[in-house]
Write a protein that holds these residues in place. Structure first.
Motif, short mmCIF file in Angstrom:
data_model
loop_
_atom_site.label_atom_id
_atom_site.label_comp_id
_atom_site.label_asym_id
_atom_site.label_seq_id
_atom_site.Cartn_x
_atom_site.Cartn_y
_atom_site.Cartn_z
N LEU A 28 0.97 -1.22 -0.01
CA LEU A 28 -0.17 0.23 -0.09
C LEU A 28 0.82 1.27 0.00
O LEU A 28 0.35 2.40 -0.33
CB LEU A 28 -0.87 0.01 1.29
CG LEU A 28 -2.03 -1.20 1.06
CD1 LEU A 28 -2.98 -0.88 2.50
CD2 LEU A 28 -2.73 -1.25 0.04
N MET A 29 2.12 1.09 0.39
CA MET A 29 2.86 2.24 0.48
C MET A 29 3.86 2.81 -0.98
O MET A 29 4.48 3.56 -1.01
CB MET A 29 4.05 1.97 1.63
CG MET A 29 3.36 1.86 2.81
SD MET A 29 2.67 3.51 3.34
CE MET A 29 3.37 4.20 4.51
N LYS A 30 3.61 1.75 -1.97
CA LYS A 30 4.28 1.79 -3.10
C LYS A 30 4.23 3.44 -3.85
O LYS A 30 5.35 3.68 -4.35
CB LYS A 30 3.91 0.88 -4.05
CG LYS A 30 2.54 0.94 -4.80
CD LYS A 30 2.34 -0.34 -5.93
CE LYS A 30 0.97 -0.02 -6.11
NZ LYS A 30 0.41 -1.24 -6.71
N ASP A 31 3.05 3.92 -3.69
CA ASP A 31 2.99 5.31 -4.03
C ASP A 31 3.10 6.28 -3.11
O ASP A 31 2.30 7.62 -3.26
CB ASP A 31 1.49 5.32 -4.69
CG ASP A 31 1.73 4.38 -6.39
OD1 ASP A 31 2.72 4.35 -6.94
OD2 ASP A 31 0.72 3.94 -6.50
N VAL A 32 3.53 6.20 -1.95
CA VAL A 32 3.42 6.88 -0.69
C VAL A 32 4.95 7.57 -0.35
O VAL A 32 5.59 6.71 0.68
CB VAL A 32 2.72 6.62 0.45
CG1 VAL A 32 2.63 7.48 1.65
CG2 VAL A 32 1.27 5.97 -0.10
N PRO A 33 5.57 8.29 -0.96
CA PRO A 33 6.91 8.56 -0.77
C PRO A 33 7.04 9.27 0.65
O PRO A 33 6.11 10.09 0.79
CB PRO A 33 7.38 9.44 -2.04
CG PRO A 33 6.37 10.02 -2.43
CD PRO A 33 5.12 8.87 -1.93
N GLY A 85 -4.42 6.10 12.89
CA GLY A 85 -5.90 5.73 12.45
C GLY A 85 -6.82 6.12 13.31
O GLY A 85 -8.01 5.80 12.89
N ALA A 86 -6.78 6.34 14.48
CA ALA A 86 -7.78 6.52 15.47
C ALA A 86 -8.44 7.97 15.25
O ALA A 86 -7.69 8.82 14.81
CB ALA A 86 -7.14 6.54 16.90
N ASP A 87 -9.70 7.98 15.81
CA ASP A 87 -10.30 9.27 15.72
C ASP A 87 -11.36 9.22 16.92
O ASP A 87 -11.65 8.18 17.58
CB ASP A 87 -11.07 9.09 14.55
CG ASP A 87 -11.81 10.42 14.00
OD1 ASP A 87 -11.52 11.57 14.69
OD2 ASP A 87 -12.65 10.68 12.90
N GLY A 88 -11.86 10.49 17.35
CA GLY A 88 -12.76 10.71 18.27
C GLY A 88 -12.27 10.03 19.67
O GLY A 88 -11.19 10.29 20.17
N GLU A 89 -13.18 9.31 20.25
CA GLU A 89 -13.04 8.85 21.65
C GLU A 89 -11.83 8.04 21.71
O GLU A 89 -11.04 7.69 22.65
CB GLU A 89 -14.20 8.33 22.30
CG GLU A 89 -14.20 7.88 23.68
CD GLU A 89 -13.96 8.83 24.73
OE1 GLU A 89 -13.42 8.46 25.75
OE2 GLU A 89 -14.27 9.92 24.25
N VAL A 140 -8.17 1.93 3.94
CA VAL A 140 -7.18 2.61 4.53
C VAL A 140 -7.12 3.87 3.84
O VAL A 140 -6.87 4.03 2.71
CB VAL A 140 -5.81 1.94 4.28
CG1 VAL A 140 -4.71 2.32 4.78
CG2 VAL A 140 -5.97 0.26 4.66
N GLU A 141 -7.06 4.97 4.94
CA GLU A 141 -7.14 6.46 4.37
C GLU A 141 -5.71 6.74 3.96
O GLU A 141 -4.58 6.57 4.67
CB GLU A 141 -7.64 7.31 5.32
CG GLU A 141 -8.96 7.16 5.64
CD GLU A 141 -9.82 8.19 6.42
OE1 GLU A 141 -9.22 9.21 6.13
OE2 GLU A 141 -11.12 7.94 7.04
N GLN A 142 -5.66 7.75 2.95
CA GLN A 142 -4.22 8.04 2.62
C GLN A 142 -3.48 8.92 3.55
O GLN A 142 -2.13 8.56 3.60
CB GLN A 142 -4.53 8.89 1.22
CG GLN A 142 -3.05 9.30 0.55
CD GLN A 142 -2.31 8.12 -0.10
OE1 GLN A 142 -3.01 7.24 -0.35
NE2 GLN A 142 -1.20 8.29 -0.29
N SER A 143 -4.15 9.76 4.21
CA SER A 143 -3.50 10.53 5.53
C SER A 143 -2.82 9.54 6.53
O SER A 143 -1.54 9.79 6.87
CB SER A 143 -4.42 11.44 5.99
OG SER A 143 -5.30 10.56 6.54
N PHE A 144 -3.36 8.18 6.72
CA PHE A 144 -2.85 7.32 7.69
C PHE A 144 -1.51 6.95 6.97
O PHE A 144 -0.53 6.89 7.82
CB PHE A 144 -3.77 6.15 7.75
CG PHE A 144 -3.16 5.13 8.58
CD1 PHE A 144 -3.05 5.20 10.37
CD2 PHE A 144 -2.88 4.06 7.90
CE1 PHE A 144 -2.72 4.24 10.58
CE2 PHE A 144 -2.31 2.82 8.88
CZ PHE A 144 -2.28 2.87 10.29
#
Length: 156
Positions: A28-33, A85-89, A140-144
Motif C-alpha cells: 500500500l506504500m508503493k505510491d506514498v513517498p 488511524g484513530a479518531d474521536g473517543e 485505509v486512508e491516504q493520510s494514515f
C-alpha cells in the motif's frame, strides 16, 4: 483503563502475528513517498511519557508465578503508528494511555529513531510495518499511510 491497555496490547501483538501469517501482500506504500518532517528538538516530555507508559505496561502485564517478556518500546512504537488511524473517543483514549497527543507522539518517535546509534560498522534500527486483511468494508486512508511513511518509514 486496564481494559484499554489490555486491548492495546492485544492489538499490538496481533499486528505482529498477522504479519507472520500472511502468504502474500499488496504494498500500500508503493505510491506514498515519505516527506521531510521536523524532528522534535526537546525530547524531555516525550521521554517522560514513554517511560511512564513502559512502567505502567510492566505493572499491568505482571502475573504472579509467570515470567513475561514485553518490550515497551515495541509496544509503544506499534501503538504510535496505530494511533494515526484513530479518531474521536478512541484517539482520546489512546493519547491518554500513551501520555501524549498524536502529533507530539509522532515527533517524539521520529526524534527517537534519529538518535539510534550508528557507525560505519553498524546501524541500529527498528522493524516497522502495518498489516491489514483485505476487507471490502475497510478502507485505509491516504493520510494514515502518509503520516506513517513520514514519521516511521513504515511499510503497509
Amino acid at each position: 483503563m486496564k481494559r484499554l491497555i489490555a486491548l492495546m496490547l492485544v492489538l499490538a501483538f496481533s499486528l505482529g502475528l498477522t504479519a507472520c501469517s500472511q502468504v502474500s501482500a499488496n504494498d500500500l506504500m508503493k505510491d506514498v513517498p515519505a516527506k521531510a518532517v521536523d524532528v522534535l528538538p526537546d525530547m524531555d516530555a516525550g521521554a517522560a511519557a514513554a517511560a511512564d507508559f513502559g512502567v505502567r505496561l510492566f505493572k499491568n502485564s505482571m502475573e504472579e508465578g509467570k515470567n513475561t517478556l514485553i518490550s515497551p518500546l515495541s509496544v509503544l512504537y506499534a501503538l504510535a503508528m496505530t494511533t494515526n488511524g484513530a479518531d474521536g473517543e478512541t484517539l482520546a483514549q489512546m493519547e491518554q494511555v500513551l501520555g501524549m497527543d498524536v502529533d507530539n507522539l509522532n515527533s517524539y518517535m521520529l526524534a527517537y529513531l534519529d538518535l539510534l546509534p550508528e557507525s560505519k560498522d553498524y546501524k541500529m534500527s527498528l522493524a516497522n510495518s502495518i498489516w491489514f486483511k483485505d476487507d471490502p468494508n475497510f478502507a485505509v486512508e491516504q493520510s494514515f499511510l502518509q503520516t506513517n511513511a513520514d514519521y516511521y518509514g513504515a511499510g503497509a
